[in-house]
Scaffold this motif. Structure first.
Motif, PDB file in Angstrom:
ATOM      1  N   THR A 156      -3.310   0.823  -7.759  1.00 32.12           N
ATOM      2  CA  THR A 156      -3.257   2.193  -6.982  1.00 32.12           C
ATOM      3  C   THR A 156      -4.934   2.997  -7.184  1.00 32.12           C
ATOM      4  O   THR A 156      -4.989   3.029  -8.964  1.00 32.12           O
ATOM      5  N   LEU A 157      -5.153   3.924  -6.678  1.00 30.53           N
ATOM      6  CA  LEU A 157      -6.195   5.279  -7.382  1.00 30.53           C
ATOM      7  C   LEU A 157      -5.317   6.614  -6.736  1.00 30.53           C
ATOM      8  O   LEU A 157      -4.928   6.370  -5.932  1.00 30.53           O
ATOM      9  N   PRO A 158      -6.332   6.904  -7.856  1.00 33.14           N
ATOM     10  CA  PRO A 158      -5.615   8.714  -7.473  1.00 33.14           C
ATOM     11  C   PRO A 158      -6.405   9.027  -6.708  1.00 33.14           C
ATOM     12  O   PRO A 158      -7.613   9.361  -6.943  1.00 33.14           O
ATOM     13  N   LEU A 159      -5.846  10.025  -6.253  1.00 36.40           N
ATOM     14  CA  LEU A 159      -6.519  10.586  -4.822  1.00 36.40           C
ATOM     15  C   LEU A 159      -6.980  11.860  -5.133  1.00 36.40           C
ATOM     16  O   LEU A 159      -5.950  12.932  -4.780  1.00 36.40           O
TER      17      LEU A 159
ATOM     18  N   ASN B  15       1.176  -1.368  -0.152  1.00 37.73           N
ATOM     19  CA  ASN B  15      -0.181   0.052  -0.164  1.00 37.73           C
ATOM     20  C   ASN B  15       0.868   1.038  -0.169  1.00 37.73           C
ATOM     21  O   ASN B  15       1.798   1.536   1.225  1.00 37.73           O
ATOM     22  N   ILE B  16       0.593   2.186  -0.734  1.00 35.58           N
ATOM     23  CA  ILE B  16       1.500   2.932  -0.860  1.00 35.58           C
ATOM     24  C   ILE B  16       0.646   4.728  -0.809  1.00 35.58           C
ATOM     25  O   ILE B  16       1.183   5.407  -1.309  1.00 35.58           O
ATOM     26  N   THR B  17      -0.207   4.352  -0.417  1.00 37.81           N
ATOM     27  CA  THR B  17      -1.015   5.953  -0.245  1.00 37.81           C
ATOM     28  C   THR B  17      -0.277   6.762  -0.047  1.00 37.81           C
ATOM     29  O   THR B  17       0.214   6.703   1.439  1.00 37.81           O
TER      30      THR B  17
ATOM     31  N   ALA C 233     -11.557   3.376 -14.812  1.00 37.16           N
ATOM     32  CA  ALA C 233     -11.328   5.186 -15.286  1.00 37.16           C
ATOM     33  C   ALA C 233     -10.875   5.844 -14.439  1.00 37.16           C
ATOM     34  O   ALA C 233     -10.168   6.778 -14.617  1.00 37.16           O
ATOM     35  N   ALA C 234     -10.393   5.465 -13.018  1.00 34.82           N
ATOM     36  CA  ALA C 234      -9.533   5.596 -12.491  1.00 34.82           C
ATOM     37  C   ALA C 234      -7.922   5.922 -13.218  1.00 34.82           C
ATOM     38  O   ALA C 234      -6.904   7.127 -13.032  1.00 34.82           O
ATOM     39  N   LEU C 235      -7.740   5.186 -13.593  1.00 33.36           N
ATOM     40  CA  LEU C 235      -6.347   5.376 -14.571  1.00 33.36           C
ATOM     41  C   LEU C 235      -6.559   5.930 -15.922  1.00 33.36           C
ATOM     42  O   LEU C 235      -5.520   6.628 -16.258  1.00 33.36           O
ATOM     43  N   ALA C 236      -7.938   5.620 -16.778  1.00 36.92           N
ATOM     44  CA  ALA C 236      -8.345   6.485 -17.352  1.00 36.92           C
ATOM     45  C   ALA C 236      -7.808   7.981 -16.955  1.00 36.92           C
ATOM     46  O   ALA C 236      -7.123   9.153 -18.150  1.00 36.92           O
ATOM     47  N   LEU C 237      -8.624   7.990 -16.282  1.00 40.89           N
ATOM     48  CA  LEU C 237      -8.232   9.757 -15.324  1.00 40.89           C
ATOM     49  C   LEU C 237      -7.200  10.658 -15.895  1.00 40.89           C
ATOM     50  O   LEU C 237      -6.101  11.771 -15.580  1.00 40.89           O
ATOM     51  N   ARG C 238      -6.778   9.492 -14.678  1.00 37.90           N
ATOM     52  CA  ARG C 238      -4.499   9.519 -14.646  1.00 37.90           C
ATOM     53  C   ARG C 238      -4.129  10.292 -15.294  1.00 37.90           C
ATOM     54  O   ARG C 238      -3.176  11.091 -16.026  1.00 37.90           O
ATOM     55  N   TYR C 239      -4.251   9.299 -16.234  1.00 32.53           N
ATOM     56  CA  TYR C 239      -3.609   8.974 -18.025  1.00 32.53           C
ATOM     57  C   TYR C 239      -4.219  10.026 -18.463  1.00 32.53           C
ATOM     58  O   TYR C 239      -3.341  11.087 -18.358  1.00 32.53           O
ATOM     59  N   GLY C 240      -5.240  10.869 -18.062  1.00 31.89           N
ATOM     60  CA  GLY C 240      -5.748  11.588 -19.165  1.00 31.89           C
ATOM     61  C   GLY C 240      -5.023  13.189 -18.726  1.00 31.89           C
ATOM     62  O   GLY C 240      -4.864  14.576 -19.531  1.00 31.89           O
ATOM     63  N   LEU C 241      -5.370  13.383 -17.494  1.00 31.24           N
ATOM     64  CA  LEU C 241      -4.562  14.251 -16.686  1.00 31.24           C
ATOM     65  C   LEU C 241      -3.194  14.695 -17.085  1.00 31.24           C
ATOM     66  O   LEU C 241      -2.882  16.135 -17.115  1.00 31.24           O
TER      67      LEU C 241
ATOM     68  N   SER D 131      -1.580  10.438  -5.581  1.00 28.14           N
ATOM     69  CA  SER D 131      -1.429  11.498  -5.969  1.00 28.14           C
ATOM     70  C   SER D 131      -2.247  11.436  -7.101  1.00 28.14           C
ATOM     71  O   SER D 131      -1.688  11.067  -8.027  1.00 28.14           O
ATOM     72  N   PRO D 132      -3.108  12.446  -7.683  1.00 30.82           N
ATOM     73  CA  PRO D 132      -2.976  12.132  -8.976  1.00 30.82           C
ATOM     74  C   PRO D 132      -2.098  12.190 -10.866  1.00 30.82           C
ATOM     75  O   PRO D 132      -1.840  12.118 -11.558  1.00 30.82           O
ATOM     76  N   ASP D 133      -0.977  13.669  -9.808  1.00 32.99           N
ATOM     77  CA  ASP D 133      -0.401  13.378 -10.727  1.00 32.99           C
ATOM     78  C   ASP D 133       0.733  12.413 -10.778  1.00 32.99           C
ATOM     79  O   ASP D 133       1.708  12.458 -11.938  1.00 32.99           O
ATOM     80  N   LEU D 134       0.803  11.402  -9.985  1.00 26.58           N
ATOM     81  CA  LEU D 134       1.518  10.360 -10.073  1.00 26.58           C
ATOM     82  C   LEU D 134       1.135   9.285 -10.769  1.00 26.58           C
ATOM     83  O   LEU D 134       0.154   8.798 -10.724  1.00 26.58           O
ATOM     84  N   VAL D 135       1.973   9.342 -11.793  1.00 23.18           N
ATOM     85  CA  VAL D 135       1.327   8.129 -12.304  1.00 23.18           C
ATOM     86  C   VAL D 135       3.015   7.098 -13.033  1.00 23.18           C
ATOM     87  O   VAL D 135       4.234   7.884 -13.019  1.00 23.18           O
ATOM     88  N   ILE D 136       2.308   6.073 -12.423  1.00 23.07           N
ATOM     89  CA  ILE D 136       3.019   4.727 -11.775  1.00 23.07           C
ATOM     90  C   ILE D 136       3.675   3.624 -12.688  1.00 23.07           C
ATOM     91  O   ILE D 136       2.862   3.139 -14.203  1.00 23.07           O
ATOM     92  N   SER D 137       4.931   4.053 -13.932  1.00 19.53           N
ATOM     93  CA  SER D 137       5.511   3.664 -14.653  1.00 19.53           C
ATOM     94  C   SER D 137       6.256   2.077 -14.348  1.00 19.53           C
ATOM     95  O   SER D 137       7.425   2.339 -14.338  1.00 19.53           O
ATOM     96  N   PRO D 138       5.583   1.214 -14.416  1.00 17.94           N
ATOM     97  CA  PRO D 138       5.691  -0.302 -13.937  1.00 17.94           C
ATOM     98  C   PRO D 138       7.162  -0.288 -14.847  1.00 17.94           C
ATOM     99  O   PRO D 138       8.544  -0.627 -13.595  1.00 17.94           O
ATOM    100  N   VAL D 139       7.740  -0.094 -16.365  1.00 21.34           N
ATOM    101  CA  VAL D 139       8.787   0.187 -16.999  1.00 21.34           C
ATOM    102  C   VAL D 139      10.033   0.118 -15.780  1.00 21.34           C
ATOM    103  O   VAL D 139      11.650  -0.268 -15.730  1.00 21.34           O
TER     104      VAL D 139
END
Ligand SMILES: [Mn+2]
Length: 376
Positions: free
Chosen positions: A319-322, A255-257, A357-365, A293-301
């Protein structure tokens, strides 16, 4: 005292189809190396009987090189009696390795789906067994009491499945075992292993596989070493596991909240790795969870590349964006419109749809902000 080593499910030459080609080849080398380590143990400890309870090979993939290695290793221990019960992945068929290849004279292979026995009178041991002769076996061939030699150690070496009475892989029940009269039953098929268990007068165990092959086979693997005595006081055994695996699979949820940056995510993962003592023997799968944070986009690679202490790392991002819903709702720009469009899915009842949807929101923002979502 008789020294036995009980192993099974080596699955030599397993294709490892889920991995890329070079990693699968490296893992096949690990399987061969675990097997060689086992054979070294046989030699160093002067093991009297090596019991191989099935699935030594992946029949259709067995290579000449691996067969040559196996016969060479077996020939190095001529004083050890090696007993093989072919399993569902290496059945005794006209085209099988067992039928086609010449094994040294200390190797004894069951060839029939019915019961037979190899008697080692010099050490007072009878090893019973049978062979899978096709990839399935509907009925257990050892049901009912057998006329066993009362003074010899009576061992059964077999591939079979105690997990279900309707298994297609030779179903064996505890009642069958309790009824069998054997002193020890060395089983193969269940890769997680099962510690020695006594039912009736019989002890049975699954050695488990020699080397894990995917995340469902986690932890270090090996064989069972046993010291057996049978005299006027009956049968006594002392059995302990011995590790032979080169690598181990491990999975964790983390958990990386509250994490804001790539560095923080990497630090959290690194702490977990140090805590658990994982190193270059470990294939680790981490599932990231929590609200970030929604600004954090995690790149597994990128994360996988930055952590170098493991044999391999696989990251799954759940994870889900806060996000600040109020601010986004009243945002007059395209961000607000994008959020409004996703809202029914973000608040919907389907958890998978919410996650997507949360992932789409994060990538979209991130895209709207021109953030570099690959390398950040
Ligand atoms: Mn197996």
């Amino acid at each position: 005292m008789v020294k036995i080593l009980h192993t099974a499910d080596m699955h030599l030459d397993s294709p490892f189809t889920l991995m890329d080609a070079s990693l699968s080849e490296a893992r096949r080398a690990d399987l061969r190396s675990a097997f060689s380590a086992l054979m070294m143990y046989v030699k160093d400890n002067k093991i009297d009987i090596l019991l191989i309870a099935g699935d030594m090979f992946e029949h259709e993939y067995a290579t000449k090189e691996t067969i040559a290695l196996v016969t060479r290793e077996f020939a190095k221990v001529p004083e050890c009696r090696i007993v093989i019960s072919p399993g569902n992945h290496d059945p005794y068929t006209p085209s099988s390795v067992y039928k086609k290849c010449q094994f040294p004279s200390n190797v004894h292979i069951f060839t029939e789906p019915t019961m037979s026995v190899f008697s080692f009178e010099d050490i007072g041991v009878d090893v019973y067994g049978y062979a899978f002769t096709s990839p399935s076996m509907e009925r257990c061939p050892f049901i009912g009491k057998k006329p066993l030699h009362p003074e010899r150690m009576n061992i059964l070496c077999a591939h079979g499945d105690t997990s279900s009475p309707i298994s297609k892989y030779c179903p064996i029940t505890e009642a069958d075992i309790a009824d069998s009269g054997y002193d020890y039953i060395a089983l193969g098929h269940i890769h997680t292993g099962k510690e020695p268990t006594k039912v009736g007068d019989t002890v049975y165990a699954y050695s488990g596989c020699l080397e894990g092959r995917d995340y469902s086979e986690s932890g270090h693997k090996g064989a069972l070493y046993g010291e057996f005595i049978k005299d006027e006081n009956g049968f006594r055994q002392n059995i302990r596991p011995v590790r032979f695996s080169r690598r181990r699979y491990a999975t964790h949820r983390l958990n990386i909240t509250g994490a804001h940056t790539h560095e923080e995510v990497c630090e959290a993962i690194s702490r977990k790795i140090v805590d658990k003592g994982y190193g270059d023997d470990t294939l680790l799968r981490i599932t990231l969870e929590g609200n970030v944070s929604p600004d954090l986009v995690i790149s597994p690679v990128a994360v996988e590349r930055s952590i170098r202490t493991l044999y391999s790392l696989e990251l799954i991002d759940h994870t889900l964006p806060l996000y600040d819903a109020e601010a986004l709702r009243s945002d007059p720009t395209i961000k607000g419109a994008f959020f409004e469009a996703l809202l029914p899915l973000l608040e919907g009842s389907d958890p998978e749809q919410r996650e997507n949807a949360a992932l789409a929101l994060r990538y979209g923002l991130a895209a709207i902000d021109n953030a570099d979502i690959i390398d950040f």
